[in-house]
Scaffold this motif. Structure first.
Motif, mmCIF file in Angstrom:
data_model
loop_
_atom_site.group_PDB
_atom_site.id
_atom_site.type_symbol
_atom_site.label_atom_id
_atom_site.label_comp_id
_atom_site.label_asym_id
_atom_site.label_seq_id
_atom_site.Cartn_x
_atom_site.Cartn_y
_atom_site.Cartn_z
ATOM 1 N N ALA A 48 77.486 32.430 54.665
ATOM 2 C CA ALA A 48 77.679 33.133 53.400
ATOM 3 C C ALA A 48 76.349 33.633 52.842
ATOM 4 O O ALA A 48 76.266 34.728 52.280
ATOM 5 C CB ALA A 48 78.358 32.201 52.392
ATOM 6 N N ASP A 49 75.311 32.828 52.994
ATOM 7 C CA ASP A 49 73.991 33.197 52.487
ATOM 8 C C ASP A 49 73.483 34.465 53.168
ATOM 9 O O ASP A 49 72.865 35.322 52.529
ATOM 10 C CB ASP A 49 73.018 32.039 52.716
ATOM 11 N N ILE A 50 73.732 34.596 54.466
ATOM 12 C CA ILE A 50 73.331 35.807 55.198
ATOM 13 C C ILE A 50 73.997 37.031 54.583
ATOM 14 O O ILE A 50 73.358 38.071 54.364
ATOM 15 C CB ILE A 50 73.704 35.680 56.691
ATOM 16 N N ALA A 51 75.288 36.918 54.290
ATOM 17 C CA ALA A 51 76.031 38.041 53.707
ATOM 18 C C ALA A 51 75.532 38.374 52.304
ATOM 19 O O ALA A 51 75.366 39.545 51.945
ATOM 20 C CB ALA A 51 77.524 37.716 53.676
ATOM 21 N N ASN A 52 75.279 37.357 51.498
ATOM 22 C CA ASN A 52 74.823 37.591 50.129
ATOM 23 C C ASN A 52 73.444 38.231 50.092
ATOM 24 O O ASN A 52 73.187 39.143 49.305
ATOM 25 C CB ASN A 52 74.818 36.278 49.351
ATOM 26 N N LYS A 53 72.533 37.742 50.935
ATOM 27 C CA LYS A 53 71.180 38.297 50.956
ATOM 28 C C LYS A 53 71.183 39.743 51.450
ATOM 29 O O LYS A 53 70.320 40.533 51.080
ATOM 30 C CB LYS A 53 70.279 37.434 51.834
ATOM 31 N N ALA A 54 72.144 40.084 52.283
ATOM 32 C CA ALA A 54 72.262 41.460 52.774
ATOM 33 C C ALA A 54 72.964 42.361 51.765
ATOM 34 O O ALA A 54 73.052 43.570 51.965
ATOM 35 C CB ALA A 54 73.038 41.478 54.083
ATOM 36 N N ASP A 55 73.455 41.784 50.661
ATOM 37 C CA ASP A 55 74.239 42.531 49.670
ATOM 38 C C ASP A 55 75.371 43.277 50.378
ATOM 39 O O ASP A 55 75.585 44.474 50.174
ATOM 40 C CB ASP A 55 73.340 43.495 48.914
ATOM 41 N N ALA A 56 76.086 42.556 51.236
ATOM 42 C CA ALA A 56 77.097 43.162 52.100
ATOM 43 C C ALA A 56 78.296 43.674 51.319
ATOM 44 O O ALA A 56 78.609 43.195 50.225
ATOM 45 C CB ALA A 56 77.557 42.154 53.147
ATOM 46 N N ASP A 57 78.969 44.651 51.914
ATOM 47 C CA ASP A 57 80.206 45.183 51.343
ATOM 48 C C ASP A 57 81.421 44.425 51.851
ATOM 49 O O ASP A 57 82.457 44.400 51.177
ATOM 50 C CB ASP A 57 80.348 46.664 51.696
ATOM 51 N N LEU A 58 81.306 43.826 53.041
ATOM 52 C CA LEU A 58 82.411 43.064 53.627
ATOM 53 C C LEU A 58 81.860 41.888 54.424
ATOM 54 O O LEU A 58 80.781 41.972 55.004
ATOM 55 C CB LEU A 58 83.229 43.932 54.596
ATOM 56 N N PHE A 59 82.647 40.817 54.471
ATOM 57 C CA PHE A 59 82.346 39.673 55.319
ATOM 58 C C PHE A 59 83.607 39.370 56.122
ATOM 59 O O PHE A 59 84.676 39.142 55.548
ATOM 60 C CB PHE A 59 81.952 38.464 54.476
ATOM 61 N N VAL A 60 83.478 39.378 57.450
ATOM 62 C CA VAL A 60 84.628 39.133 58.331
ATOM 63 C C VAL A 60 84.276 38.000 59.281
ATOM 64 O O VAL A 60 83.352 38.118 60.093
ATOM 65 C CB VAL A 60 85.001 40.397 59.134
ATOM 66 N N SER A 61 85.003 36.888 59.180
ATOM 67 C CA SER A 61 84.773 35.725 60.028
ATOM 68 C C SER A 61 85.891 35.643 61.064
ATOM 69 O O SER A 61 87.080 35.679 60.718
ATOM 70 C CB SER A 61 84.748 34.449 59.169
ATOM 71 N N VAL A 62 85.516 35.529 62.336
ATOM 72 C CA VAL A 62 86.489 35.604 63.441
ATOM 73 C C VAL A 62 86.660 34.234 64.092
ATOM 74 O O VAL A 62 85.680 33.572 64.448
ATOM 75 C CB VAL A 62 86.030 36.640 64.484
ATOM 76 N N HIS A 63 87.907 33.822 64.279
ATOM 77 C CA HIS A 63 88.243 32.508 64.820
ATOM 78 C C HIS A 63 89.439 32.610 65.765
ATOM 79 O O HIS A 63 90.074 33.662 65.884
ATOM 80 C CB HIS A 63 88.602 31.540 63.686
ATOM 81 N N CYS A 64 89.764 31.492 66.412
ATOM 82 C CA CYS A 64 91.000 31.350 67.184
ATOM 83 C C CYS A 64 91.749 30.123 66.670
ATOM 84 O O CYS A 64 91.125 29.151 66.247
ATOM 85 C CB CYS A 64 90.722 31.166 68.662
ATOM 86 N N ASN A 65 93.043 30.196 66.734
ATOM 87 C CA ASN A 65 93.880 29.115 66.243
ATOM 88 C C ASN A 65 94.225 28.133 67.365
ATOM 89 O O ASN A 65 94.162 28.475 68.546
ATOM 90 C CB ASN A 65 95.176 29.686 65.665
ATOM 91 N N SER A 66 94.621 26.913 66.982
ATOM 92 C CA SER A 66 95.056 25.923 67.962
ATOM 93 C C SER A 66 95.831 24.817 67.269
ATOM 94 O O SER A 66 95.441 24.364 66.198
ATOM 95 C CB SER A 66 93.843 25.332 68.685
ATOM 96 N N VAL A 67 96.959 24.426 67.882
ATOM 97 C CA VAL A 67 97.759 23.304 67.370
ATOM 98 C C VAL A 67 98.200 22.459 68.568
ATOM 99 O O VAL A 67 98.028 22.860 69.722
ATOM 100 C CB VAL A 67 98.993 23.799 66.580
ATOM 101 N N ASN A 68 98.769 21.323 68.314
ATOM 102 C CA ASN A 68 99.225 20.455 69.396
ATOM 103 C C ASN A 68 100.457 21.001 70.117
ATOM 104 O O ASN A 68 100.682 20.744 71.286
ATOM 105 C CB ASN A 68 99.507 19.044 68.868
ATOM 106 N N ASN A 69 101.255 21.771 69.400
ATOM 107 C CA ASN A 69 102.455 22.389 69.968
ATOM 108 C C ASN A 69 102.046 23.634 70.781
ATOM 109 O O ASN A 69 101.374 24.519 70.248
ATOM 110 C CB ASN A 69 103.389 22.790 68.821
ATOM 111 N N PRO A 70 102.448 23.742 72.060
ATOM 112 C CA PRO A 70 102.030 24.887 72.879
ATOM 113 C C PRO A 70 102.805 26.166 72.609
ATOM 114 O O PRO A 70 102.466 27.221 73.171
ATOM 115 C CB PRO A 70 102.299 24.403 74.309
ATOM 116 N N ASN A 71 103.818 26.126 71.758
ATOM 117 C CA ASN A 71 104.677 27.295 71.560
ATOM 118 C C ASN A 71 104.180 28.328 70.556
ATOM 119 O O ASN A 71 104.342 29.532 70.780
ATOM 120 C CB ASN A 71 106.091 26.845 71.172
ATOM 121 N N PRO A 72 103.607 27.946 69.402
ATOM 122 C CA PRO A 72 103.220 28.961 68.416
ATOM 123 C C PRO A 72 102.225 29.977 68.968
ATOM 124 O O PRO A 72 101.354 29.636 69.769
ATOM 125 C CB PRO A 72 102.572 28.130 67.298
ATOM 126 N N TYR A 73 102.361 31.220 68.521
ATOM 127 C CA TYR A 73 101.419 32.271 68.900
ATOM 128 C C TYR A 73 101.405 33.326 67.805
ATOM 129 O O TYR A 73 102.293 33.376 66.948
ATOM 130 C CB TYR A 73 101.779 32.884 70.255
#
Length: 367
Positions: free
Chosen positions: A94-119
């Motif tokens: 967050a500090d990187i985005a604030n110091k850059a005076d950014a217009d957008l911040f987009v954080s990219v992840h992948c999901n995971s659960v114990n059940n193999p069916n959800p997608y």
């Protein structure tokens, strides 16, 4: 003791917001549209790991592909929180985005659960929807702070399981939730229409990585690596390219609306619908109501010729955006009538906002 602790945390957050508001107001905005893209996890924090796939690796590959695409747009500046397999504390992202005076911040992840069916994909913005599933997701994403040195100092006593911390997070970025939701919708629409993925929709909860970002921010879940078929897709170059392309087009579409969306309607357009408003007074003596009709990076004079003939206009600068308002009244029903007038003038997504002592307050808190 618990009540006292809650007020202390909320107080700290409000002080933080005030200081940022003052600081941001003094800074001149760059001409470029600044996007900070964040590959979730990294280094000793591997994130989810299922079926031979690692979240930190897939997230980084997609972010690098996305950045390369965005960098081809002349007036877009891309900043990465990490470009290698490196551990970056959540507060630092967050500090990187604030110091850059950014217009957008987009954080990219992948999901995971114990059940193999959800997608399927999900895009998260800051909010307070505390369903059991959402709360467990927020806890899982936030608990990475325990891998950090001095986490107690960096997060001012934040506890991922604490309701008091939930309140603080919601207050802190409330001002940017509207724009974050618009971007999130664009992202999910593109995942469906461009990448041909199943969307699980837009979600809201209190997530530390977007807690302190002083700009519209989203956390994107590309899909479930716990699902073998989806994990294989996300781990492939073709799959990563599709997801990066969908993200790129959503970001540029959002940028276009921010740049041009004044004089037509607020960000995101709907078919105008006129509702019947009670013709009786509903006065709140200490409250001022206005109708927000637009939000844009463009600084226009609040004159009728700029806003389809509407008069009694005002504007407010919030970070890098200018918000434009129609009307000024203590009568809620009168404000609702003004909203209907704005809709007829083309501002289909206009909505009523409330102010007390010069500060915007949550409409749901009115009694």
């Amino acid at each position: 003791m618990q009540t006292r602790r809650k007020y202390i945390i909320v107080s700290i957050v409000l002080t933080f917001i005030t200081s940022l508001t003052c600081f941001t107001g003094l800074q001149a905005q760059e001409e470029q549209f600044v996007v900070v893209i964040d590959a979730g996890h990294g280094g000793k924090d591997s994130g989810a790991a299922k079926n031979g796939y690692k979240e930190k690796e897939i997230a980084l590959d997609v972010v690098l592909a996305l950045g390369k695409m965005l960098e081809k747009t002349d007036d877009v500046k891309v900043i990465y929180t990490r470009k290698t397999d490196k551990f970056i504390e959540l507060w630092k992202r967050a500090d990187i985005a604030n110091k850059a005076d950014a217009d957008l911040f987009v954080s990219v992840h992948c999901n995971s659960v114990n059940n193999p069916n959800p997608y399927g994909t999900e895009t998260w913005v800051l909010g307070e929807n505390n369903s059991a599933r959402n709360f467990e997701f927020a806890k899982r994403e936030n608990e990475v702070i325990f891998l950090e040195d001095n986490y107690e100092e960096n997060y001012a006593g934040f506890d991922p399981s604490s309701p008091e911390s939930e309140i603080a997070l919601t207050i802190e970025q409330e001002v940017y939730v509207e724009q974050s939701v618009i971007l999130a919708r664009k992202i999910e629409d593109n995942f469906i229409n461009k990448a041909k993925r199943k969307s699980r929709g837009l979600k809201q909860h209190s997530l530390l990585v977007i807690r302190n970002t002083y700009m519209p921010s989203v956390l994107v879940e590309l899909g479930f690596i716990s699902n073998k078929r989806e994990g294989k897709f996300l781990n492939s170059k073709a799959g990563q390219s599709k997801m990066a392309t969908a993200l790129k087009e959503a970001i540029l579409s959002y940028k276009t609306e921010i740049d041009q969306n004044v004089g037509h309607s607020i960000l995101g357009t709907d078919t105008p619908t006129v509702e019947t408003v009670e013709d009786v007074s509903l006065v709140y003596e200490d409250i001022t109501f206005k109708v927000q009709i637009a939000a844009s990076s463009r600084d226009l004079e609040p004159k009728s010729y700029n806003f389809n003939g509407l008069s009694e206009l005002s504007k407010e600068k919030v970070g890098s955006l200018y918000k434009y308002y129609y009307g000024n009244t203590s009568d809620l029903n009168e404000a609702r009538q003004l909203q209907e007038e704005a809709k007829l003038k083309g501002y289909a997504s206009s909505f009523v906002v409330a102010y007390k002592d010069g500060k915007r307050i949550d409409m749901s808190k009115l009694r």
